[in-house]
Design an enzyme around this catalytic site. Structure first.
Site: not given
Length: 268
Positions: A177, A209, A211-214
């Site tokens: 990412k 942004t 929590g974007t990865g979760c």
């Protein structure tokens, strides 16, 4: 004929602020049309500014939660997030030994606020016990660098090189990412042994942004639960997350890094 309800399981930490972790996963999975089950690995005292405390759930209780879900629910995909300690990692790996569905691993190490979400001595256990079980590993650039003990990738070529090095650790595919990279375009690289697929979108000017990865990994797991091929599931999740970030400022949640808008297609 009775329609089978697609089910995803998230194994992660709880975010009391609701923007990341278990809460983000359930929202993302639900928004993408699957029933979300959950296993909590840690309870964090967290908001949009910081993580002020972490309480680790005992490893046997984590294992018992997984066993309870998998013994009753027909789970098609599992998303692994914050695993926190070597003991929890080993318990999760053992509990998933008989699972035959798709496993998406988001190697959560550091919160958006900079607080640690994985113990230092747990990195080796994550590499040894979890990465070989992953159908997809979804590191951001700092996480990939930490797993490889290398500097962060600062070019497209280096992102692919590091993804291929991570493939050698056992996952079937790696989604590198690029959100931490510079530039007006944010690009992610989906790398398998056969090909490299780039997914790009304009960078959105927002501080919201959290929590974007979760959210990204959970949405991918939802797509896989629906039976989508990996590439299609990643593309759909990428598009969903981009729209959720565009809509994030509508929420006005907290005074730090606010959450993305998981239900942007439902309400605003």
């Amino acid at each position: 004929m009775t329609k089978t309800t697609p089910i995803s399981l998230t194994v992660a930490g709880s975010d009391s602020g609701g923007g990341a972790g278990i809460q983000a996963d359930i929202k993302a999975m639900s928004a993408n049309g699957v029933y979300a089950a959950s296993v909590i690995t840690a309870v964090t005292a967290q908001n949009t500014r910081s993580v002020s405390a972490v309480h680790e759930i005992p490893a046997p209780i984590v294992a018992a939660q997984i066993d309870a879900v998998l013994s009753d629910l027909s789970v098609q995909s599992i998303k692994l997030g914050m695993l926190f300690s070597p003991q929890i990692i080993q318990a999760v790996a053992a509990a998933l030994s008989a699972f035959r569905g798709a496993v998406v691993v988001d190697p959560v190490m550091i919160a958006k606020s900079g607080d640690a979400l994985l113990q230092e001595d747990a990195v080796a256990a994550l590499i040894a016990d979890i990465l070989p079980r992953a159908d997809l590993l979804t590191p951001n650039l700092p996480e990939a660098a930490r797993l490889l003990n290398q500097p962060e990738a600062d070019s497209a070529d280096q992102m692919v090189t590091q993804a291929r090095a991570l493939l050698k650790m056992g996952p079937k595919a790696v989604l590198m990412k690029g959100g931490h990279s510079a530039g007006n375009i944010c690009s992610d690289a989906l790398v398998t042994a056969e090909r490299v697929t780039w997914l790009s979108a304009p960078r959105i000017d927002t501080r919201n942004t959290h929590g974007t990865g979760c959210t990204y990994a959970a949405a991918i797991a939802a797509g896989l639960a629906h039976g989508k091929p990996l590439g299609a599931a990643v593309q759909a999740a990428h598009d969903y997350l981009h729209r959720a970030i565009i809509a994030a400022d509508q929420l006005e949640i907290g005074t730090g890094h606010g959450p993305v808008h998981h239900f942007h297609a439902v309400w605003s």
